[in-house]
Design a protein around this motif. Structure first.
Motif, PDB file in Angstrom:
ATOM      1  N   UNK A 177      -1.283  13.015   2.647  1.00 42.50           N
ATOM      2  CA  UNK A 177      -2.264  12.638   2.012  1.00 42.50           C
ATOM      3  C   UNK A 177      -4.083  12.731   2.465  1.00 42.50           C
ATOM      4  N   UNK A 178      -3.344  13.044   3.709  1.00 40.49           N
ATOM      5  CA  UNK A 178      -4.243  13.266   5.248  1.00 40.49           C
ATOM      6  C   UNK A 178      -5.007  14.336   4.305  1.00 40.49           C
ATOM      7  N   UNK A 179      -4.032  15.664   4.037  1.00 39.30           N
ATOM      8  CA  UNK A 179      -5.161  16.747   3.347  1.00 39.30           C
ATOM      9  C   UNK A 179      -6.031  16.900   3.223  1.00 39.30           C
ATOM     10  N   UNK A 180      -4.992  16.433   1.011  1.00 45.16           N
ATOM     11  CA  UNK A 180      -5.832  16.330   0.000  1.00 45.16           C
ATOM     12  C   UNK A 180      -6.905  15.417   0.117  1.00 45.16           C
ATOM     13  N   UNK A 181      -6.638  14.861   1.249  1.00 41.49           N
ATOM     14  CA  UNK A 181      -8.720  14.019   1.235  1.00 41.49           C
ATOM     15  C   UNK A 181      -9.382  14.593   1.737  1.00 41.49           C
ATOM     16  N   UNK A 182      -8.767  15.604   2.577  1.00 41.88           N
ATOM     17  CA  UNK A 182      -9.869  16.345   3.704  1.00 41.88           C
ATOM     18  C   UNK A 182      -9.801  17.417   2.547  1.00 41.88           C
ATOM     19  N   UNK A 183     -11.214  18.517   3.590  1.00 39.98           N
ATOM     20  CA  UNK A 183     -11.471  19.796   3.096  1.00 39.98           C
ATOM     21  C   UNK A 183     -10.772  21.045   3.851  1.00 39.98           C
ATOM     22  N   UNK A 184     -10.120  21.562   3.960  1.00 42.12           N
ATOM     23  CA  UNK A 184      -9.337  22.631   4.999  1.00 42.12           C
ATOM     24  C   UNK A 184      -9.838  22.738   6.194  1.00 42.12           C
ATOM     25  N   UNK A 221       0.358  -1.136  -0.016  1.00 44.07           N
ATOM     26  CA  UNK A 221      -0.305   0.161   0.213  1.00 44.07           C
ATOM     27  C   UNK A 221       1.263   1.116  -0.129  1.00 44.07           C
ATOM     28  N   UNK A 222       2.153   1.362  -0.195  1.00 39.60           N
ATOM     29  CA  UNK A 222       3.055   2.221  -0.041  1.00 39.60           C
ATOM     30  C   UNK A 222       2.893   3.401  -0.909  1.00 39.60           C
ATOM     31  N   UNK A 223       1.964   2.423  -1.980  1.00 38.85           N
ATOM     32  CA  UNK A 223       1.799   3.531  -3.323  1.00 38.85           C
ATOM     33  C   UNK A 223       0.426   4.605  -3.424  1.00 38.85           C
ATOM     34  N   UNK A 224      -0.059   4.153  -2.721  1.00 41.45           N
ATOM     35  CA  UNK A 224      -1.337   4.108  -2.715  1.00 41.45           C
ATOM     36  C   UNK A 224      -1.518   5.902  -2.034  1.00 41.45           C
ATOM     37  N   UNK A 225      -2.490   6.317  -3.255  1.00 43.39           N
ATOM     38  CA  UNK A 225      -3.317   7.868  -2.907  1.00 43.39           C
ATOM     39  C   UNK A 225      -4.192   8.030  -2.614  1.00 43.39           C
ATOM     40  N   UNK A 226      -5.428   6.692  -2.182  1.00 41.05           N
ATOM     41  CA  UNK A 226      -6.868   7.239  -2.103  1.00 41.05           C
ATOM     42  C   UNK A 226      -7.599   6.158  -1.054  1.00 41.05           C
ATOM     43  N   UNK A 227      -7.935   6.296  -0.178  1.00 43.09           N
ATOM     44  CA  UNK A 227      -8.144   5.143   0.455  1.00 43.09           C
ATOM     45  C   UNK A 227      -8.839   4.019  -0.022  1.00 43.09           C
ATOM     46  N   UNK A 228      -9.847   4.583  -0.869  1.00 44.52           N
ATOM     47  CA  UNK A 228     -10.682   3.915  -1.482  1.00 44.52           C
ATOM     48  C   UNK A 228      -9.307   2.901  -2.366  1.00 44.52           C
ATOM     49  N   UNK A 229      -8.538   3.147  -3.389  1.00 53.69           N
ATOM     50  CA  UNK A 229      -7.238   2.043  -3.858  1.00 53.69           C
ATOM     51  C   UNK A 229      -6.501   1.339  -2.733  1.00 53.69           C
ATOM     52  N   UNK A 258      -5.309  -0.487  17.602  1.00 50.80           N
ATOM     53  CA  UNK A 258      -5.191   0.189  16.298  1.00 50.80           C
ATOM     54  C   UNK A 258      -4.476   0.739  16.150  1.00 50.80           C
ATOM     55  N   UNK A 259      -4.582   1.267  13.665  1.00 49.26           N
ATOM     56  CA  UNK A 259      -3.449   2.539  13.537  1.00 49.26           C
ATOM     57  C   UNK A 259      -4.466   3.003  12.360  1.00 49.26           C
ATOM     58  N   UNK A 260      -3.970   3.630  11.421  1.00 46.56           N
ATOM     59  CA  UNK A 260      -4.011   3.947  10.599  1.00 46.56           C
ATOM     60  C   UNK A 260      -3.515   3.792   9.330  1.00 46.56           C
ATOM     61  N   UNK A 261      -4.251   2.687   8.362  1.00 46.65           N
ATOM     62  CA  UNK A 261      -3.779   1.823   7.101  1.00 46.65           C
ATOM     63  C   UNK A 261      -3.332   3.547   6.247  1.00 46.65           C
ATOM     64  N   UNK A 262      -4.398   3.967   6.055  1.00 49.50           N
ATOM     65  CA  UNK A 262      -4.678   4.819   4.779  1.00 49.50           C
ATOM     66  C   UNK A 262      -5.103   5.942   5.419  1.00 49.50           C
ATOM     67  N   UNK A 263      -4.396   7.664   5.825  1.00 52.70           N
ATOM     68  CA  UNK A 263      -3.424   7.281   5.167  1.00 52.70           C
ATOM     69  C   UNK A 263      -1.898   6.704   6.062  1.00 52.70           C
ATOM     70  N   UNK A 264      -1.321   6.465   5.999  1.00 49.62           N
ATOM     71  CA  UNK A 264      -0.143   5.565   6.516  1.00 49.62           C
ATOM     72  C   UNK A 264       0.216   5.935   8.247  1.00 49.62           C
TER      73      UNK A 264
END
Length: 213
Positions: free
Chosen positions: A172-179, A71-79, A148-154
Motif C-alpha cells: 500500500x505504501x509503495x503504491x502511494x509513493x514514488x520509487x 479501514x481494513x479495505x482502504x486503498x488510499x489515504x483520502x479514503x 502514535x502510529x500509522x493508520x494508513x498504510x496500516x
C-alpha cells in the motif's frame, strides 16, 4: 592573482547557494509527498502518572480494534480519512466508554488535522520528522506522554521487535509513493539512502521546511 581569488570565492559561494537551494527543494518535495501518503493516529495521555499512561494504552487498543475494522479495505489515504471523519463521533465514544469503564471521568477531545511528528521507526519502515495528517485523541488535560502510529498504510500492528512490516502494508505504501520515496522510508542500509534520509531530517528539524498545511 587577487582578482582570480575573488572570482573563485564568488563562484564557490554561488555553487554553495545553488546546492543548498537544490537540497532544500528536494527535501521539501520528498517530505510533502511522504506526508501526503500517510494518515496517523496520535493519542495523548492525561498525565505521566502510571494510571494515566496505562489508560492511554487501553484507549489506544480499543480505537485500533475499531479502526482496523472500518479501514481494513482502504486503498488510499483520502479514503481512510473520509471513513474516519464519518465515524469521528464513534471514535470519541469508544474512548469515553473505555475511560469510564476504568473508573475515570476524563473528557476526550478528538481532532483530525495536520500535526508535527518526530522521526519514527515502524519495524523496517522509517518515517522522517514532519507534519502529517492525523487523528489526534486528547485524554483529559493531555499533558502526558503521547503515543502514535500509522493508520494508513496500516502500521499500527507492526511487531517492532521483529523489525518486519507486513507485505500488504508495504505494498500500500509503495503504491502511494514514488520509487525513490519508498526506498527512502523502506531501506536505510545503503549510504546514498542514508544520506538522503539524514538530509531530510536536517532540513525538517532546522525549520527550513514548511510542510504544515
Amino acid at each position: 592573482m587577487k582578482k582570480n581569488f575573488k572570482m573563485i570565492v564568488i563562484l564557490s559561494i554561488l555553487l554553495f547557494l545553488y546546492t543548498s537551494i537544490c537540497a532544500i527543494s528536494y527535501a521539501k518535495n520528498i517530505s510533502t509527498d511522504i506526508a501526503e501518503s500517510v494518515f496517523r493516529l496520535h493519542v495523548i495521555a492525561n498525565s505521566d502518572r502510571e494510571e494515566d499512561q496505562n489508560l492511554k494504552y487501553l484507549v489506544r487498543d480499543h480505537l485500533l480494534d475499531y479502526m482496523n475494522t472500518i479501514c481494513k479495505d482502504c486503498k488510499t489515504k483520502q479514503e481512510a480519512i473520509s471513513i474516519v471523519e464519518k465515524n469521528k463521533n464513534t471514535f470519541e465514544q469508544i474512548a469515553i466508554d473505555t475511560i469510564t469503564e476504568q473508573g475515570f471521568s476524563y473528557p476526550v477531545t478528538i481532532h483530525i488535522g495536520n500535526f508535527e511528528f518526530p522521526t519514527k521507526n515502524y519495524g523496517d519502515i522509517s518515517l522522517p520528522a514532519g507534519y502529517y495528517d492525523a487523528l489526534r485523541v486528547e485524554i483529559g488535560e493531555a499533558q502526558g506522554q503521547n503515543w502514535w502510529c500509522v493508520m494508513f498504510p496500516p502500521l499500527c500492528f507492526v511487531d517492532i521487535s521483529s523489525g518486519i512490516v507486513p507485505d500488504e502494508s508495504k505494498e500500500l505504501m509503495e503504491n502511494n509513493l514514488s520509487e525513490e520515496e519508498f526506498a527512502l522510508v523502506n531501506d536505510n542500509s545503503s549510504p546514498a539512502i542514508q544520506f538522503k534520509f539524514k538530509l531530510l531530517e536536517f532540513f525538517t528539524n532546522s525549520g527550513l521546511l514548511t510542510a504544515k498545511k
